[in-house]
Write a protein that holds these residues in place. Sequence first.
Motif, PDB file in Angstrom:
ATOM      1  N   ASP A 237       0.827  -1.215   0.000  1.00 44.53           N
ATOM      2  CA  ASP A 237       0.000   0.000   0.000  1.00 44.53           C
ATOM      3  C   ASP A 237       0.852   1.251   0.000  1.00 44.53           C
ATOM      4  O   ASP A 237       0.595   2.208  -0.747  1.00 44.53           O
ATOM      5  CB  ASP A 237      -0.917   0.004   1.224  1.00 44.53           C
ATOM      6  N   ARG A 377     -12.137  -0.987  -1.765  1.00 42.28           N
ATOM      7  CA  ARG A 377     -11.463  -2.064  -1.047  1.00 42.28           C
ATOM      8  C   ARG A 377     -12.295  -3.336  -1.001  1.00 42.28           C
ATOM      9  O   ARG A 377     -11.768  -4.419  -0.731  1.00 42.28           O
ATOM     10  CB  ARG A 377     -11.164  -1.615   0.386  1.00 42.28           C
ATOM     11  N   SER A 378     -13.583  -3.228  -1.245  1.00 42.03           N
ATOM     12  CA  SER A 378     -14.441  -4.409  -1.179  1.00 42.03           C
ATOM     13  C   SER A 378     -15.689  -4.185  -2.015  1.00 42.03           C
ATOM     14  O   SER A 378     -16.037  -3.049  -2.352  1.00 42.03           O
ATOM     15  CB  SER A 378     -14.827  -4.712   0.274  1.00 42.03           C
ATOM     16  N   ALA A 384     -14.083 -10.082  -6.346  1.00 36.37           N
ATOM     17  CA  ALA A 384     -13.314  -9.004  -5.729  1.00 36.37           C
ATOM     18  C   ALA A 384     -12.759  -8.052  -6.776  1.00 36.37           C
ATOM     19  O   ALA A 384     -12.515  -8.426  -7.924  1.00 36.37           O
ATOM     20  CB  ALA A 384     -12.180  -9.582  -4.890  1.00 36.37           C
ATOM     21  N   PRO A 388      -8.132  -5.698  -3.354  1.00 35.31           N
ATOM     22  CA  PRO A 388      -8.111  -6.914  -2.535  1.00 35.31           C
ATOM     23  C   PRO A 388      -7.541  -8.111  -3.284  1.00 35.31           C
ATOM     24  O   PRO A 388      -6.933  -8.999  -2.674  1.00 35.31           O
ATOM     25  CB  PRO A 388      -9.574  -7.127  -2.155  1.00 35.31           C
ATOM     26  N   SER A 389      -7.690  -8.143  -4.602  1.00 36.76           N
ATOM     27  CA  SER A 389      -7.169  -9.267  -5.373  1.00 36.76           C
ATOM     28  C   SER A 389      -5.647  -9.253  -5.423  1.00 36.76           C
ATOM     29  O   SER A 389      -5.011 -10.321  -5.410  1.00 36.76           O
ATOM     30  CB  SER A 389      -7.737  -9.243  -6.800  1.00 36.76           C
ATOM     31  N   VAL A 391      -3.717  -8.477  -3.134  1.00 39.70           N
ATOM     32  CA  VAL A 391      -3.248  -8.997  -1.846  1.00 39.70           C
ATOM     33  C   VAL A 391      -3.568 -10.477  -1.695  1.00 39.70           C
ATOM     34  O   VAL A 391      -2.746 -11.262  -1.194  1.00 39.70           O
ATOM     35  CB  VAL A 391      -3.873  -8.192  -0.683  1.00 39.70           C
ATOM     36  N   ALA A 392      -4.741 -10.901  -2.144  1.00 38.11           N
ATOM     37  CA  ALA A 392      -5.235 -12.253  -1.859  1.00 38.11           C
ATOM     38  C   ALA A 392      -4.868 -13.287  -2.919  1.00 38.11           C
ATOM     39  O   ALA A 392      -5.037 -14.484  -2.681  1.00 38.11           O
ATOM     40  CB  ALA A 392      -6.752 -12.220  -1.692  1.00 38.11           C
ATOM     41  N   HIS A 413     -10.828 -13.904  -6.579  1.00 38.07           N
ATOM     42  CA  HIS A 413      -9.765 -12.912  -6.691  1.00 38.07           C
ATOM     43  C   HIS A 413      -8.992 -12.998  -8.003  1.00 38.07           C
ATOM     44  O   HIS A 413      -8.126 -12.154  -8.261  1.00 38.07           O
ATOM     45  CB  HIS A 413      -8.781 -13.072  -5.527  1.00 38.07           C
TER      46      HIS A 413
END
Length: 463
Positions: A237, A377-378, A384, A388-389, A391-392, A413
């Motif tokens: 981030d 963010r969501s 997603a 968020p994708s 990261v996940a 994701h």
Amino acid sequence: MQLDLAAVFKPYRKQAEFLSSRARNRFFVAGRGAGKSWTLTLDALMQAMVNPGVPGALLGRTDRDIKKVLLPFLREHLRRLQDATGFNWVKRFSADEQAIHLHNGSTIYWQGYERIDKLRGQNLGWICADEICWSEADELTVYETAIGCVRVPCPRPSFAVASSPNGLRGVTKLFRDRQLAGHPQFYVARATSWDNPHLQRDVIEAWRASMGQRRYEQEVLALALRPMSAVYGEFKDARHLIPWAPRFHYDARWVVGVDWGLNRAVAVAFQVTPDGRWVCCAELVQNPESRGHFRAALTAWIDATLGGVAPFLISADRAVPEENFWLRTVYGPRKTQVLTLASKHDMYVRNGVALVQDMLAPVVGEPKLLFSQSLPRSYPGDVAGILPSMVAYRYEVDREGNPTDVPHKDNVHDHAVDALRYAIVAGARFKELHGGRLPNRPGLGPDGAAHDPPGADNARPHF
């Protein structure tokens, strides 16, 4: 007759260390352009010479690799040997058998190991396997199958590998563990791209300037990096999120990536600045009821996001040709490049992931891929968005629970990052999207493309 092979072939120090080792299992782990294929084919010839009357095998990832890369090197080695001895060592060359029969009774068989089961049951004295860490076949399965074929009694039985590392996993981890345990029959010689005196320094510097940190350490420095569970572990981030107002960047080009998911579809939009920075600044995330619903939503979103400006490029997966045909019909007349990832090289996920990783964490300079802080963010649905994708998005794990190099498709994701990857892979063809200079594209595809660039090996010094 005694022959000084070092004087004939002139390997550099790291190559000579590998070639002269008498360990039964040997690994030449080397960087791009370090002469892996040249070294391995010379090792195959040496094994055929020191094990007269014994069959051995030279294995490549595919038959194309064998014919385009390995066999030309082997023929060149045989020519040099003939020039040095005044004797033609080849008794018979048989394309039907995929074999070279030598006058000392040895036979060098060649084949691709993408279908490793074809190797089972063969009786060999030695095996040389090229780029085993970058094959479509599971490398440990290849190793376990091949090592069981080395069972013909001979003066120097051997299993030799030459490959760039693909993380500390598979065969690389096996050799490292044996080496740490002090096993006398496992030997590793590591060579970086810088170790090859035949490779121009400015070529390596150009790679360094256009690669990501992780790819440079792995492909040039030949470091076996610990596998990451996150595909885009470089994403942070603090480093990659920036304030961004698209309406203030009139000189930027627009690029759109589209993933035609079934009932889960995502599009992402980038503004690309003249200096080659890609800023992901908008996304469309939907659970469309039909393809037609997503078409309508996509055109409305592009018009609203871009303010009526035509995108420079739209890229999508080739899996849904009718949707891509529709994209060309709508946006082609507006002078928009509409591309799908049509070639095997483009579709190969590893290549696209490596390009994204390069842009997230280049060796030199600031990140080339950034994200707007205003992106959501969501989402309330079961798909997603891009933040968020990033990261996940994770790698699958192997039978021992270690991360592999195959991204896991969880249908949540993967859609956003696929859309991002399509855009970046297609955009790699346009120098105007990269500050006037094309990025260094990975060559790791399953089509058998040589991992080393032409002219990098000892047999073809071009300077």
